[in-house]
Design a protein around this motif. Structure first.
Motif, PDB file in Angstrom:
ATOM      1  N   LEU A  14       0.820  -1.209   0.000  1.00 17.22           N
ATOM      2  CA  LEU A  14       0.000   0.000   0.000  1.00 17.22           C
ATOM      3  C   LEU A  14       0.853   1.259   0.000  1.00 17.22           C
ATOM      4  CD1 LEU A  14      -2.839  -1.134   2.395  1.00 17.22           C
ATOM      5  CD2 LEU A  14      -2.726  -1.260  -0.085  1.00 17.22           C
TER       6      LEU A  14
ATOM      7  N   ASP B 273      -6.323   5.617   1.268  1.00 15.27           N
ATOM      8  CA  ASP B 273      -7.090   4.754   2.163  1.00 15.27           C
ATOM      9  C   ASP B 273      -8.128   3.961   1.376  1.00 15.27           C
ATOM     10  OD1 ASP B 273      -7.870   3.844   4.852  1.00 15.27           O
ATOM     11  OD2 ASP B 273      -9.709   4.980   4.454  1.00 15.27           O
ATOM     12  N   ALA B 274      -8.826   4.622   0.457  1.00 18.14           N
ATOM     13  CA  ALA B 274      -9.835   3.927  -0.351  1.00 18.14           C
ATOM     14  C   ALA B 274      -9.192   2.843  -1.204  1.00 18.14           C
ATOM     15  CB  ALA B 274     -10.575   4.934  -1.232  1.00 18.14           C
TER      16      ALA B 274
ATOM     17  N   GLY C  58      -6.319   1.381  -0.664  1.00 18.76           N
ATOM     18  CA  GLY C  58      -5.784   0.355   0.229  1.00 18.76           C
ATOM     19  C   GLY C  58      -6.842  -0.609   0.701  1.00 18.76           C
ATOM     20  N   ARG C  59      -7.977  -0.087   1.123  1.00 19.10           N
ATOM     21  CA  ARG C  59      -9.054  -0.964   1.585  1.00 19.10           C
ATOM     22  C   ARG C  59      -9.583  -1.845   0.457  1.00 19.10           C
ATOM     23  NH1 ARG C  59     -11.793   1.132   6.601  1.00 19.10           N
ATOM     24  NH2 ARG C  59     -10.440   2.789   7.335  1.00 19.10           N
ATOM     25  N   ALA C  60      -9.735  -1.270  -0.739  1.00 16.75           N
ATOM     26  CA  ALA C  60     -10.227  -2.053  -1.874  1.00 16.75           C
ATOM     27  C   ALA C  60      -9.217  -3.138  -2.258  1.00 16.75           C
ATOM     28  CB  ALA C  60     -10.499  -1.138  -3.064  1.00 16.75           C
ATOM     29  N   THR C  61      -7.933  -2.793  -2.226  1.00 19.52           N
ATOM     30  CA  THR C  61      -6.902  -3.768  -2.589  1.00 19.52           C
ATOM     31  C   THR C  61      -6.843  -4.910  -1.579  1.00 19.52           C
ATOM     32  OG1 THR C  61      -5.626  -2.030  -3.677  1.00 19.52           O
ATOM     33  CG2 THR C  61      -4.459  -4.058  -3.131  1.00 19.52           C
ATOM     34  N   ILE C  62      -6.929  -4.582  -0.312  1.00 15.82           N
ATOM     35  CA  ILE C  62      -6.930  -5.634   0.710  1.00 15.82           C
ATOM     36  C   ILE C  62      -8.154  -6.527   0.562  1.00 15.82           C
ATOM     37  CG2 ILE C  62      -7.171  -6.059   3.188  1.00 15.82           C
ATOM     38  CD1 ILE C  62      -5.256  -3.722   3.632  1.00 15.82           C
ATOM     39  N   CYS C  63      -9.308  -5.934   0.323  1.00 13.67           N
ATOM     40  CA  CYS C  63     -10.527  -6.742   0.111  1.00 13.67           C
ATOM     41  C   CYS C  63     -10.357  -7.680  -1.075  1.00 13.67           C
ATOM     42  CB  CYS C  63     -11.733  -5.836  -0.101  1.00 13.67           C
ATOM     43  SG  CYS C  63     -12.303  -5.014   1.383  1.00 13.67           S
TER      44      CYS C  63
ATOM     45  N   CYS D 159     -13.264   3.368  -7.387  1.00  8.99           N
ATOM     46  CA  CYS D 159     -11.981   2.720  -7.152  1.00  8.99           C
ATOM     47  C   CYS D 159     -12.000   1.375  -7.871  1.00  8.99           C
ATOM     48  CB  CYS D 159     -11.786   2.535  -5.647  1.00  8.99           C
ATOM     49  SG  CYS D 159     -10.245   1.781  -5.192  1.00  8.99           S
TER      50      CYS D 159
END
Length: 122
Positions: free
Chosen positions: A57, A72-73, A75-80, A107
């Motif tokens: 990230l 942040d957006a 990062g959260r989408a990539t982790i999901c 995103c």
């Protein structure tokens, strides 16, 4: 010979992390490699997947020169997407697309079964 040649002072400044892509200052010293780990309960009824993605990230944030909110957006989408794609075959790809009417507009993140990830916001 120029009179200032003997007295010339040379100073070198270290490159800033935003221009050199040297992620060393941002790496988690306790975990140098990002990881995804899965475990299945003995009865097979529960699967738990956890991930550490700090280095990935930070690299994405630097490459895209992002502010904290879009980072942040993304990062959260990539982790999901990485958690959802855990267990896929190497040649498979998973894409997560989020659309909105706010300033980011959306995103998109794509991951492969090998764990490779890419994405963008906007």
């Amino acid at each position: 010979s120029h009179p200032d040649d003997n007295n010339a002072a040379t100073t070198t400044t270290p490159p800033s992390p935003t221009t050199s892509h040297d992620l060393t200052p941002y790496r988690n010293k306790n975990n140098l490699d990002d990881q995804v780990f899965s475990a299945i309960s003995s009865c097979g009824g529960l699967k738990v997947t956890v991930a550490t993605m700090r280095n990935l990230l930070n690299e994405m944030m630097i490459q895209h020169s992002m502010n904290p909110v879009p980072a942040d957006a993304l990062g959260r989408a990539t982790i999901c997407a990485l958690l959802a794609s855990n267990g896929m075959q190497e040649e498979q790809m998973f894409q997560l697309t989020l659309k909105g009417d706010g300033p980011l507009r959306g995103c998109v993140t794509m991951v492969t079964g090998k764990g490779q990830a890419r994405g963008f916001v906007g």
